[in-house]
Design a protein around this motif. Structure first.
Motif, PDB file in Angstrom:
ATOM      1  N   THR B 132       0.848  -1.186   0.000  1.00 12.34           N
ATOM      2  CA  THR B 132       0.000   0.000   0.000  1.00 12.34           C
ATOM      3  C   THR B 132       0.888   1.243   0.000  1.00 12.34           C
ATOM      4  O   THR B 132       2.101   1.158   0.257  1.00 12.34           O
ATOM      5  CB  THR B 132      -0.877   0.048   1.269  1.00 12.34           C
ATOM      6  N   LEU B 133       0.281   2.379  -0.256  1.00  7.89           N
ATOM      7  CA  LEU B 133       1.033   3.639  -0.220  1.00  7.89           C
ATOM      8  C   LEU B 133       1.567   3.870   1.198  1.00  7.89           C
ATOM      9  O   LEU B 133       2.703   4.326   1.387  1.00  7.89           O
ATOM     10  CB  LEU B 133       0.131   4.791  -0.650  1.00  7.89           C
ATOM     11  N   GLU B 134       0.775   3.517   2.191  1.00 11.72           N
ATOM     12  CA  GLU B 134       1.201   3.683   3.584  1.00 11.72           C
ATOM     13  C   GLU B 134       2.466   2.869   3.869  1.00 11.72           C
ATOM     14  O   GLU B 134       3.408   3.363   4.502  1.00 11.72           O
ATOM     15  CB  GLU B 134       0.067   3.242   4.526  1.00 11.72           C
ATOM     16  N   GLU B 135       2.487   1.643   3.385  1.00 10.84           N
ATOM     17  CA  GLU B 135       3.664   0.797   3.595  1.00 10.84           C
ATOM     18  C   GLU B 135       4.880   1.381   2.873  1.00 10.84           C
ATOM     19  O   GLU B 135       5.984   1.392   3.426  1.00 10.84           O
ATOM     20  CB  GLU B 135       3.375  -0.631   3.097  1.00 10.84           C
ATOM     21  N   ASP B 139       8.335   2.462   4.494  1.00 10.90           N
ATOM     22  CA  ASP B 139       9.572   1.792   4.086  1.00 10.90           C
ATOM     23  C   ASP B 139      10.669   2.778   3.663  1.00 10.90           C
ATOM     24  O   ASP B 139      11.849   2.530   3.884  1.00 10.90           O
ATOM     25  CB  ASP B 139       9.303   0.840   2.899  1.00 10.90           C
ATOM     26  N   ILE B 140      10.265   3.859   3.030  1.00  9.92           N
ATOM     27  CA  ILE B 140      11.276   4.808   2.555  1.00  9.92           C
ATOM     28  C   ILE B 140      11.576   5.884   3.606  1.00  9.92           C
ATOM     29  O   ILE B 140      12.310   6.821   3.346  1.00  9.92           O
ATOM     30  CB  ILE B 140      10.894   5.467   1.215  1.00  9.92           C
ATOM     31  N   GLU B 141      10.995   5.729   4.794  1.00  7.82           N
ATOM     32  CA  GLU B 141      11.280   6.617   5.931  1.00  7.82           C
ATOM     33  C   GLU B 141      11.052   8.084   5.570  1.00  7.82           C
ATOM     34  O   GLU B 141      11.907   8.942   5.826  1.00  7.82           O
ATOM     35  CB  GLU B 141      12.721   6.400   6.417  1.00  7.82           C
ATOM     36  N   ALA B 142       9.905   8.347   4.979  1.00  2.40           N
ATOM     37  CA  ALA B 142       9.574   9.728   4.605  1.00  2.40           C
ATOM     38  C   ALA B 142       9.350  10.566   5.856  1.00  2.40           C
ATOM     39  O   ALA B 142       8.694  10.134   6.797  1.00  2.40           O
ATOM     40  CB  ALA B 142       8.316   9.729   3.745  1.00  2.40           C
ATOM     41  N   GLU B 143       9.921  11.781   5.853  1.00  6.72           N
ATOM     42  CA  GLU B 143       9.705  12.696   6.981  1.00  6.72           C
ATOM     43  C   GLU B 143       8.446  13.531   6.753  1.00  6.72           C
ATOM     44  O   GLU B 143       7.697  13.800   7.674  1.00  6.72           O
ATOM     45  CB  GLU B 143      10.896  13.647   7.109  1.00  6.72           C
ATOM     46  N   ARG B 144       8.274  13.953   5.513  1.00  4.97           N
ATOM     47  CA  ARG B 144       7.088  14.728   5.162  1.00  4.97           C
ATOM     48  C   ARG B 144       6.439  14.115   3.926  1.00  4.97           C
ATOM     49  O   ARG B 144       7.126  13.698   2.999  1.00  4.97           O
ATOM     50  CB  ARG B 144       7.466  16.183   4.823  1.00  4.97           C
ATOM     51  N   VAL B 145       5.140  14.053   3.942  1.00  5.18           N
ATOM     52  CA  VAL B 145       4.402  13.538   2.786  1.00  5.18           C
ATOM     53  C   VAL B 145       3.490  14.654   2.298  1.00  5.18           C
ATOM     54  O   VAL B 145       2.556  15.050   3.003  1.00  5.18           O
ATOM     55  CB  VAL B 145       3.580  12.287   3.138  1.00  5.18           C
ATOM     56  N   VAL B 146       3.801  15.186   1.135  1.00  5.76           N
ATOM     57  CA  VAL B 146       3.085  16.340   0.605  1.00  5.76           C
ATOM     58  C   VAL B 146       2.192  15.913  -0.554  1.00  5.76           C
ATOM     59  O   VAL B 146       2.682  15.382  -1.551  1.00  5.76           O
ATOM     60  CB  VAL B 146       4.080  17.411   0.101  1.00  5.76           C
ATOM     61  N   GLY B 147       0.915  16.121  -0.407  1.00  6.72           N
ATOM     62  CA  GLY B 147      -0.017  15.746  -1.469  1.00  6.72           C
ATOM     63  C   GLY B 147      -0.232  16.876  -2.456  1.00  6.72           C
ATOM     64  O   GLY B 147      -0.286  18.048  -2.074  1.00  6.72           O
ATOM     65  N   LEU B 148      -0.312  16.554  -3.731  1.00  4.90           N
ATOM     66  CA  LEU B 148      -0.642  17.538  -4.755  1.00  4.90           C
ATOM     67  C   LEU B 148      -2.035  17.190  -5.284  1.00  4.90           C
ATOM     68  O   LEU B 148      -2.250  16.081  -5.795  1.00  4.90           O
ATOM     69  CB  LEU B 148       0.383  17.504  -5.893  1.00  4.90           C
TER      70      LEU B 148
END
Lengths: 219, 219
Positions: B132-135, B139-148
């Motif tokens: 899933t996108l959450e996984e 997994d990539i240890e994102a600090e910020r997730v910015v939606g467009l």
């Protein structure tokens, strides 16, 4: 877009098995299909300057990029395609072309055959006529003709746009896979720029240039 | 790219004439071909959320845009594709994907079938696994997730990039034809922005965001 690698299959190779096979699948005459390196590689070997031809996908991407910009959809940008075989394609304002390559291929084949593509209610969406880039530049009364090429003077897209901030300015981008503009093309340029220190694909150059045009217009 | 409209033909419609016909032309099993609105429109009528599916061309354009940027070719950008059916595609650095949709289609069909696409000398170019996108974000240890998204807060791409100038920032762009992100996706966002006052195509958003990332990095 200039010297675009977009043309129908030349008569001299229309009988090649690769050409005939693809035409059969599409239900078209060989001479009506688009020359396409992906399908016709073997057949293209004998063609003059074959390395510069048969890449409708480049035109597709480049057109897609230009036509998807707010600059185009708002009516502030005119888009023309000059092809390798000296055809000029005029694009109606607000045109949407298919993102699907299969559909794009069909639209282009119709355009080459009928010289015009119309909407269901008869509005001309695309027109084609014979013409050189020089004739096009003259017909549209361009004041400045700016070439974009990896062999040009290094300048950011932002600066290229700022330096050429006139209404009748034409930005010319090559829509072919290899090499550089012909002399017939470069002699039309007021100036030539390279917007990056290494080669960029046509659709990237177009995206960046048009984005910077929009930004300049907003200031 | 999230919720990308990229998948192989679902089993429940694999027997539809439109599906079978296209598979025959490609010389593949129906279940191995990509679901594609351009060919399978009639077959897609009964599919759940069909309006959000079967547009590999959107992924093609969006990927093409991202992979053609100097940001990607210099190794400063990681690109992932999360698909509608919850598959995650990892893109090797420096990858070049075919501009020809015909070839792209072939590469993607191989990826779905074999879970990996390798170069002639055995290097992994593309990998696919279930997720899933959450996984992926985890997994990539994102600090910020910015939606467009066109439903996000209005801010220029330049400002979006400036506000999120961290190494482990993930920009999430939808790669589907209609509608908006699902709640499962939006709940992952730290913030959501719209970079234009009207909807923009995925490849345009990607082109502008990445161009502004490069500009910020140069300052």
């Amino acid at each position: 877009m200039a010297e675009a690698a977009l043309e129908t299959v030349p008569a001299q190779i229309a009988d090649h098995p690769a050409i005939a096979s693809r035409a059969r699948k599409l239900g078209l005459k060989a001479s009506e299909t688009l020359l396409d390196r992906s399908y016709h590689h073997a057949a293209m070997k004998g063609l003059p300057e074959s390395w510069k031809r048969g890449r409708p996908d480049i035109v597709h991407f480049a057109l897609m990029e230009a036509l998807a910009t707010p600059l185009f959809t708002s009516g502030d940008l005119d888009v023309y395609v000059h092809t390798y075989g000296n055809k000029i394609i005029t694009v109606a304002g607000g045109l949407r072309i298919p993102k699907s390559y299969f559909r794009f291929e069909g639209v282009m084949a119709s355009l080459f055959r009928d010289r015009t593509v119309k909407s269901d209610d008869g509005k001309k969406l695309l027109e084609m006529h014979d013409g050189t880039l020089e004739e096009l530049v003259h017909d549209i009364e361009a004041e400045r003709v700016v070439g974009l090429s990896s062999s040009g003077v290094q300048l950011s897209a932002e600066q290229v746009v700022a330096k050429n901030n006139t209404d009748r300015c034409v930005f010319v981008i090559g829509a072919f896979p290899k090499g550089h503009f012909s002399e017939k093309t470069t002699q039309l340029f007021s100036c030539t720029y390279s917007i990056h220190d290494s080669g960029l694909e046509a659709h990237v150059v177009i995206a960046r240039l048009l984005y910077d045009c929009e930004r300049l217009a907003r200031m």
